[in-house]
Design an enzyme around this catalytic site. Structure first.
Site, PDB file in Angstrom:
ATOM      1  N   HIS A 116      -9.988  -3.077  -0.098  1.00 47.99           N
ATOM      2  CA  HIS A 116      -8.909  -3.585  -0.873  1.00 47.99           C
ATOM      3  C   HIS A 116      -7.454  -3.375   0.183  1.00 47.99           C
ATOM      4  CE1 HIS A 116      -5.996  -3.176  -4.517  1.00 47.99           C
ATOM      5  NE2 HIS A 116      -5.616  -4.231  -3.832  1.00 47.99           N
ATOM      6  N   MET A 175      -3.890  -3.550   0.920  1.00 43.62           N
ATOM      7  CA  MET A 175      -2.571  -3.481   0.521  1.00 43.62           C
ATOM      8  C   MET A 175      -1.644  -3.467   1.575  1.00 43.62           C
ATOM      9  SD  MET A 175      -3.243  -1.248  -3.045  1.00 43.62           S
ATOM     10  CE  MET A 175      -5.034  -0.773  -2.407  1.00 43.62           C
ATOM     11  N   MET A 210      -5.225  -7.027 -10.461  1.00 37.73           N
ATOM     12  CA  MET A 210      -4.931  -5.865 -10.935  1.00 37.73           C
ATOM     13  C   MET A 210      -4.385  -5.614 -12.072  1.00 37.73           C
ATOM     14  SD  MET A 210      -5.286  -4.394  -7.873  1.00 37.73           S
ATOM     15  CE  MET A 210      -4.539  -2.944  -8.351  1.00 37.73           C
ATOM     16  N   ASP A 219      -8.930  -3.643 -11.532  1.00 41.28           N
ATOM     17  CA  ASP A 219      -8.569  -2.393 -10.822  1.00 41.28           C
ATOM     18  C   ASP A 219      -7.436  -1.855 -11.254  1.00 41.28           C
ATOM     19  OD1 ASP A 219      -8.599  -0.542  -8.836  1.00 41.28           O
ATOM     20  OD2 ASP A 219      -7.842  -1.917  -7.208  1.00 41.28           O
TER      21      ASP A 219
END
Ligand code: DX5
Ligand code: ZN
Length: 215
Positions: free
Chosen positions: A67, A69, A138, A172
């Site tokens: 993931h 970010m 999210m 998540d």
């Protein structure tokens, strides 16, 4: 759809990462979720490609769900693919040409995923559906583990599931025994859990419990 459970390494004991990766594999996890943060896209720093490489080495059969970010995820795709990422996920909110990044991930031989922040409209994902193998909705604002699940994200899950009946849809953030069933009912079938799994005394039992509640 059969639920899959992905422990998030962010909640692991950072001084014993190899053991913590093995713990997830031994507990019957479906994949390992690796949170990569640049301190710019989110106000926190975490793992780089070396940790993905470590996971590929100590638990080769456990897929690596990476993931990103990052403000500029497009600059790092090759590095994470080379490190052994199975799936690479980029945010719709990243400062890059998202379509190009998703195509590049697949060209590198990885599965591609698109991530939406909790309040990004589900419509933002629709043009990319043919280019992705999974969508991550999210359920907290990204950056930190241990936050509370945001029910505000549930309408997005319903909209995404309606638009993509057969796609993997992941949640998540704040996923635990008390929240997983509503996420599943709204359409999620892939579940990332950090604190709930790494803080559990018996991770295998906790994975089994979450699977059951999501079924
Ligand atoms: C947050 C991360 C999550 C985090 C989830 O930015 O993307 O993967 O580890 O942690 P919990 O399950 O503790 O909310
Ligand atoms: Zn994550």
């Amino acid at each position: 759809m059969k639920p899959a459970i992905l422990p998030s390494l962010l909640a692991a004991d950072q001084g014993r990462l190899a053991d913590e990766i093995r713990r997830a594999a031994d507990a019957g996890a479906d994949a390992l979720h690796v949170d990569v943060m640049d301190g710019v896209f989110v106000p926190n720093l975490s793992f780089g490609p070396a940790v993905v490489e470590l996971a590929a080495r100590v638990a080769p059969d456990l897929p690596r769900n990476v993931h990103l970010m990052l403000a500029h995820p497009d600059r790092r795709l090759e590095q994470f693919a080379r490190a052994g990422a199975t799936t690479i996920l980029v945010h719709a909110e990243a400062q890059c040409f998202v379509e190009g990044a998703l195509r590049r991930i697949r060209a590198l031989g990885c599965r591609a995923g698109l991530v939406l922040n909790p309040l990004t409209p589900a419509a933002a994902a629709l043009p990319f559906l043919p280019l992705v193998d999974e969508i991550l909705q999210m359920t907290v604002f990204p950056g930190f583990g241990g936050q509370a699940f945001m029910p505000e994200a549930l309408p997005n899950l319903r909209a995404l599931r309606a638009a993509a009946p057969d796609l993997g849809i992941m949640v998540d953030g704040g996923v635990a025994r008390d929240t997983i069933a509503e996420a599943a009912a709204a359409g999620a079938n892939l579940f990332v859990a950090g604190s709930a799994l790494y803080r559990a005394a018996d991770m295998a039992a906790e994975i089994a419990a979450l699977r059951e509640l999501a079924s």
